[in-house]
Structure formats: C-alpha cells, structure tokens
Design an enzyme around this catalytic site. Structure first.
Site, PDB file in Angstrom:
ATOM      1  N   SER A  22     -15.162  46.977  -3.961  1.00 42.46           N
ATOM      2  CA  SER A  22     -16.363  47.139  -2.808  1.00 42.46           C
ATOM      3  C   SER A  22     -15.742  47.817  -0.772  1.00 42.46           C
ATOM      4  CB  SER A  22     -16.263  45.010  -2.357  1.00 42.46           C
ATOM      5  OG  SER A  22     -16.997  45.247  -0.916  1.00 42.46           O
ATOM      6  N   LYS A  46     -20.405  48.016  -1.247  1.00 45.48           N
ATOM      7  CA  LYS A  46     -20.306  47.107  -0.053  1.00 45.48           C
ATOM      8  C   LYS A  46     -20.000  45.759   0.701  1.00 45.48           C
ATOM      9  CE  LYS A  46     -19.545  50.751   3.278  1.00 45.48           C
ATOM     10  NZ  LYS A  46     -19.137  51.006   4.272  1.00 45.48           N
ATOM     11  N   ALA A  71     -10.221  47.943   9.783  1.00 44.76           N
ATOM     12  CA  ALA A  71     -11.092  47.133   9.800  1.00 44.76           C
ATOM     13  C   ALA A  71     -12.602  48.123  10.736  1.00 44.76           C
ATOM     14  CB  ALA A  71     -10.466  46.984  11.412  1.00 44.76           C
ATOM     15  N   LEU A  74     -17.000  45.906   8.761  1.00 47.05           N
ATOM     16  CA  LEU A  74     -18.377  45.072   7.302  1.00 47.05           C
ATOM     17  C   LEU A  74     -19.497  46.252   7.904  1.00 47.05           C
ATOM     18  CD1 LEU A  74     -16.938  41.457   6.993  1.00 47.05           C
ATOM     19  CD2 LEU A  74     -17.215  42.752   5.646  1.00 47.05           C
ATOM     20  N   CYS A 127     -12.652  39.458   3.472  1.00 49.23           N
ATOM     21  CA  CYS A 127     -12.176  40.187   4.297  1.00 49.23           C
ATOM     22  C   CYS A 127     -11.323  39.326   5.617  1.00 49.23           C
ATOM     23  CB  CYS A 127     -14.155  40.331   5.578  1.00 49.23           C
ATOM     24  SG  CYS A 127     -12.756  41.579   6.073  1.00 49.23           S
ATOM     25  N   LYS A 162     -13.775  36.976  -4.843  1.00 52.80           N
ATOM     26  CA  LYS A 162     -13.080  37.183  -3.964  1.00 52.80           C
ATOM     27  C   LYS A 162     -12.587  36.619  -3.272  1.00 52.80           C
ATOM     28  CE  LYS A 162     -11.693  41.708  -2.342  1.00 52.80           C
ATOM     29  NZ  LYS A 162     -12.548  43.679  -2.104  1.00 52.80           N
TER      30      LYS A 162
END
Ligand SMILES: Cc1cc2nc3c(=O)[nH]c(=O)nc-3n(C[C@H](O)[C@H](O)[C@H](O)COP(=O)(O)OP(=O)(O)OC[C@H]3O[C@@H](n4cnc5c(N)ncnc54)[C@H](O)[C@@H]3O)c2cc1C
Ligand SMILES: Cc1cc2nc3c(=O)[nH]c(=O)nc-3n(C[C@H](O)[C@H](O)[C@H](O)COP(=O)(O)O)c2cc1C
Ligand code: FES
Lengths: 302, 272
Positions: A22, A46, A71, A74, A127, A162
């Site tokens: 991802s 993504k 970084a 997202l 994340c 995840k």
C-alpha cells in the site's frame, strides 16, 4: 513440472505470492494494470480516507542508508473518487486499503465500494505519521475490534488488518483484529523514525517524524511474522524490506503466505515482481516443493 | 546501495550567483559536478529547507562544474526558491528521468518560459552537424528570456533563434505554434523537441505527428518523490518521473491524458 506459485491467504487465492504494498504507485487503474502484468499477484491501493487528502509538503520521501524515510501524510484522492475510478475493473486483483479514525469512517468508505469488484480490504491500523488514524487506532485494541467487526458485517470479501509497531504490543492488536473477525494480517507497516540533515541541522522530512521502510526493517518484519504465526492461527502477509527472492522465501519460512513489496520498487523498479517470482520458483524446484503452502512457517520447526 | 543513497538523499549546495531573467524568473547558479553534466531533459528535486522540495529541470551554466535552476515564481514554494539570496542553502538530489534522443540533421526546438531550460541543454548537446532552429515564445517582450543564451550556446552550429510574443511587442506576433505551422510549410525537420505549457506541447506534437516527423516532449506532472515510489506523477500507465519526463509523439498520440488532464496533490484528475 514447474512449481505452482499460487498461494492462499485464508480464503483469498492469489496467482502469485508477491503483492504491491500500500502507498506505492497506487493511484490509477492503468498503473495497477501494469504492475499486475509485471508479475504482482495482487495490488494494494494507497490507503484511502473519507475525503481527499493532499498529504504533507515535501520532502515526504528521502533515501537513507538501508531504505527510505517517508511521511507522505496519506495523500489520496478519497474513497468515493477512487471507487468510481476503479469501477470499470474486472481483471486486476485489487485490494483496497482504508484508513480512518472511527467505525463510521470505515462504514462510509466500504459503502462506496458496494458495487465495485474488490478482492479484499486491507485496514491500515498502522500508519505511523498521521494523527488520529493508523497506528493511533492500532494502539487501541477495543477500537480495532469494533472497526474490524463493522467492516466484516458489511461485506463478504476478506478483511486483512495491517499492523505495525506502536505503543501497544502489536500482538495484542493482532488479537483484537482476530476478535473482530479479520481474515488475515499484514505485518508490518513502516517503523516510526527520523533523520536529520547535518549541514542545515534540520529534520529531513517536512513532518520531522516519518516511517522507515526498506532492507533496514526486514529483520524486524520477519520477527513479527514469525511471532504472529507462532502465536495465532491466522494467515499472515509479510511486508518490510523485500527486494529479492531470498527475502520473500525468508518471510514464507517465517510464516507468511505471501509478501508485499514497496520500497524495492524505488531501487529496482517494478521488474522486482517477476524477478522475485522467478527466484521463488527456482528455489521450490531445487528444494522439491510443489506448492507455496508447503513452505509456509517451516522455520518454526526448529 | 551507496549510489542509491547518494542520489536519493539531498546534497546541500550554496547559491553562488543569481541572474534576473524577467521580473518573475530567476536563474540560481551553484557548484555541482554531477548536475553540471546531466543529459538534456533530466531534472533534480530541489529542497528549499523549511518550505518544500520541488522538481526543477537542470539549467546549463556557462561555467564548468556549475549547474543552475531557472525558476518562475508561481505559488508559495517556487516563490521561496525565487527569493533565495546568494549564500543561502538548497538541497539537491538527482539527476532523474530520461533524456531527449537527438536526431541527425535539421532539428526544431519549440518552447516557452521555463520550458526552455531542457531545450537549451539539448542545444548544448547538439552535434556540430545539426542545424538547429529554436522557436521561443512568451506573452510579452518583458517575459522573453534566453535569446542571447541560445545564440551563444549554438554559436558553432548553423542555427536560427526565432522569437515571438502573443502581443507582438517583440519578434513575430502570435503563438509559437502558429509560427511553427508556417515554418513547417516549407521546411522538413528530422526531429522536433518541445517543452512548455502542455497545451502548447499538445499542438506541437499533433502538428509533428500529422507530418510524420519525429517529435519528443518533456512533460510535467505533480512530483513528490521523483523516483517512482509515490505514484503522484502518473499519466495513463506511465510514471512521468521514471518513464519520462521525455515521451515521443507515437506514445503521446495514444495517451488519454496528455494535453487533457493532470493530477492534483491528492491524486484527483483535473482538466488543463
Ligand atoms: C520535471 C519538472 C521540471 C520542472 N522544471 C521547472 C523549471 O525548470 N523551472 C520552473 O520554474 N518550474 C519547473 N517545474 C515546475 C515546478 O516544479 C512547479 O511550478 C512548482 O513546483 C510550483 O510550485 P509552487 O508551490 O510554487 O506552486 P503551487 O501554487 O503549489 O502550484 C502551482 C502549480 O504548480 C504545479 N506544481 C506544484 N507543485 C508541484 C510539484 N511538486 N511537482 C510538479 N508540479 C507542481 C501544479 O501544476 C500546480 O497547479 C518543473 C516541474 C517538473 C515536474
Ligand atoms: C512512500 C510510502 C508510502 C506508504 N503509504 C502507505 C499507505 O498509504 N498505507 C499503508 O498501509 N502503508 C503505506 N506504506 C507502508 C508500506 O505499505 C510498507 O508497509 C512498508 O513500506 C514496508 O515495506 P517495504 O520495505 O517493502 O517498503 C508506505 C510506504 C512508503 C515507502
Ligand atoms: S514523483 Fe513519485 S512516482 Fe513519480
């Protein structure tokens, strides 16, 4: 006879055991198609949010010894836009990654994909560089159970959770996801990290702290896959630093049924999928394995 | 691994000289052996510490061992780069991307604004036997730059620099594409190269394709990583930072996006 590279992750069947991780290259159907054709058994999108996100300003990705710090924040076009974009798809095995803070976020997003061909959902509980989502969710086992349960109740396609290394023991997050009914686990996401430029004395990333990926995290990821599959009866997808067939086989021997590849694309481009697949096939032939499943978790015998 | 690290992590450079090209365009010169030798069409990622990191074509410098960026101030980040002073630091990584394939014979370079940057480097790489025509356009006389530079770079070649402005205040009046159309009536080119606003490039590519002339364009798309990881620069199935930035006319003729759409920072397709 050449060995069978197909693999099963619970009820999920892939033609080949390598997947696109991802966040890497994944925003258009045409690019997914290209990556699928180049050998990936599935592509993970993504991580999508309810609304479009621009992400952080650059620098968002920097090369360091042994991998990358990122970084990105997202950045993504949002679940509604994305669902529409991939709706014509019939042939590419697409796994949709979702990120959010609360059950309702996920409920909203899964609804967008109701009439879209999706192979599975991967819930990003890991994340490490955006507030209120990802790892902050993964660190709250009760919330994890609720989110997985919600998504599970809405769809028949498999749910993959995840996980990454946060402040809660990730094994508790795995358990919480299993309590919610997750069908599989992906381990691991990037690891919170940072770098500083000594010349300007500034953090390398605009967000200062980001996530470490690439070869540097592989031994950590292998350990996690090994621990999860030793402790629980749940299919695992290995992720972190795979760039060669040896890396992939190592994850499989640790207990992974498939692997995801991200950073290695930055070094060796998307040919990495076919190269790793070919290497796994050669290895299987040499060692006399006819199916991936025969190798999964063999290192746990010792 | 070492090489990867060198090219994917910024090296800090100091601005040594600033050249005002127009009221909104400046060239920043710095010492960098690697970037001084990049191929025409290649770009670098430029870190403006504390602000952003942007893709920039690498400009030729007249001095050995030096490289430059020619920046137009647009939004916050390019303006911050434009506003840097001699002695300020920037980070650079690269070079990235492919480059123009220079044909033998008579070649035409069509550009506007900072799109001239890769074309001037192409001119520098031209073979002595190339006959080169550069067509440069701007809105007004005030915004015209690089004419002298182009003549200087091509001093040893048979060449011609043709300027045009939309308001007719300098050179020919009209768009570069109008001048190009007239030029193509009676001249056959062995290669056409273009960089600048996408609508301009689209027309240049269409015209060249209609005459079956080899053509290449250097494209811009939203770039974050510059190295084929983040996906933000995708166009159809291509990653412009990795597969481009230079694409040929045959390829571009098949593109659904070239000349029509590009992606925003979040990845949403937007019309030009
Ligand atoms: C390969 C390449 C080479 C380039 N070479 C030059 C050059 O030599 N000189 C020059 O002045 N400009 C060049 N650019 C364009 C330059 O990178 C953008 O104009 C600049 O990033 C604008 O940033 P901003 O924050 O000031 O503008 P913003 O106000 O943020 O955006 C204005 C517009 O600039 C574009 N843009 C913004 N950020 C990026 C980004 N990270 N990548 C690509 N486009 C972006 C978008 O189209 C946006 O709509 C190049 C772009 C690319 C992709
Ligand atoms: C640039 C970049 C963006 C990423 N974006 C996401 C994301 O959106 N969602 C997610 O779950 N993981 C994301 N990751 C993590 C990767 O999917 C993967 O877990 C991690 O990079 C380790 O694998 P690798 O070493 O093969 O890259 C991203 C990683 C990178 C390098
Ligand atoms: S800019 Fe990241 S893939 Fe091209």
């Amino acid at each position: 006879m050449s060995p069978d590279l197909s693999t099963k992750i619970g009820t999920l069947r892939l033609e080949r055991p390598t997947m696109l991780a991802s966040g890497i290259l994944g925003i258009s159907l045409e690019v997914f198609s290209r990556i699928h054709k180049s050998g990936a058994g599935a592509v993970v999108t993504k991580s999508l949010s309810k609304e479009p996100w621009e992400g952080y300003p650059n620098p968002t990705i920097v090369g360091i010894k042994g991998g990358y710090l990122n970084a990105v924040g997202l950045s993504n076009p949002g679940a509604p836009y994305f669902a529409k974009m991939i709706s014509p798809n019939k042939t590419i095995p697409i796994i949709v990654s979702l990120v959010g803070s609360i059950e309702e976020d996920f409920e909203f997003m899964v609804k967008q994909f109701e009439n879209v061909h999706v192979m599975a959902y991967e819930l990003n509980l890991s994340c490490p560089h955006v507030e209120k989502v990802g790892l902050e969710v993964g660190d709250d086992p009760n919330l994890v159970t609720k989110i997985v349960k919600k998504v599970k109740s809405m769809t028949k396609v498999p749910i993959i959770s995840k996980v990454g290394l946060g402040t809660t023991n990730y094994l508790d997050t795995v358990k919480a996801a299993m309590d919610g009914g997750t069908d599989a686990i992906t381990a691991i996401n990037t690891i919170r990290a940072m770098g500083i430029d000594v010349e300007t004395q500034r953090p390398l990333l605009s967000n200062k702290i980001g996530g470490l990926s690439g070869p540097a995290i592989k031994p950590v990821a292998v350990r996690c896959v090994y621990e999860i599959s030793s402790k629980y009866d749940i299919p695992v997808i290995g992720c972190g630093g795979v760039s060669t067939w040896e890396d992939a086989v190592e994850f499989i021997l640790a207990g992974a049924s498939a692997v995801q590849i991200g950073s290695a694309i930055g070094d060796g481009w998307i040919d990495v999928f076919s190269e790793v697949n070919k290497g796994i096939a050669n290895y299987m032939e040499q060692k006399g394995f006819s199916k991936i499943q025969e190798m999964v978790g063999l290192a746990r015998n010792f | 691994m070492d090489l990867q690290e060198i090219s994917n992590r910024s090296s800090i450079r100091v601005i040594e000289k600033i050249i005002d090209e127009t009221p909104t365009v400046r060239t920043l010169v710095f010492s960098d052996d690697t970037l001084s030798n990049v191929l025409p069409g290649q770009f670098a990622m430029v870190w403006i510490p504390g602000v952003n990191e942007l893709p920039m074509s690498v400009m030729v410098s007249e001095e050995k061992g030096k490289a430059a960026f020619t920046v137009r101030k647009r939004g916050v980040s390019s303006t911050a780069l434009y506003d840097l002073q001699v002695g300020n630091q920037i980070g650079v990584r690269g070079p990235y991307g492919n480059s123009f394939r220079i044909k033998d014979g008579k070649i035409l370079l069509v550009g506007g604004g900072t799109g001239l940057v890769p074309l001037l480097r192409l001119a520098k790489f031209a073979k002595p036997t190339n006959e080169v025509i550069i067509l440069m356009g701007s809105k007004t006389k005030e915004e015209m730059f690089f004419e002298d530079m182009a003549n200087k770079i091509l001093a040893k070649n048979k060449h011609q620099v043709i300027t045009c402005t939309e308001d007719g205040s300098y050179g020919k009046k009209g768009f570069v594409t109008d001048v190009m159309e007239a030029l193509m009536q009676d001249t056959k080119f062995d290669g056409i190269y273009t960089c600048g606003p996408e609508i301009m490039m689209y027309k240049v590519v269409q015209m060249a394709n209609s005459k079956n002339t080899f053509v290449e364009a250097s494209l811009e798309r939203m770039m974050k990583c510059g190295i084929g990881i983040c996906g933000s620069c995708c166009m159809d199935e291509s990653l412009v930072c990795h597969d481009g930035t230079v694409f040929d006319g045959q390829f571009l003729a098949k593109s659904q996006e070239f000349g029509h759409t590009h992606r925003t920072k979040s990845g949403i397709l937007e019309n030009y």
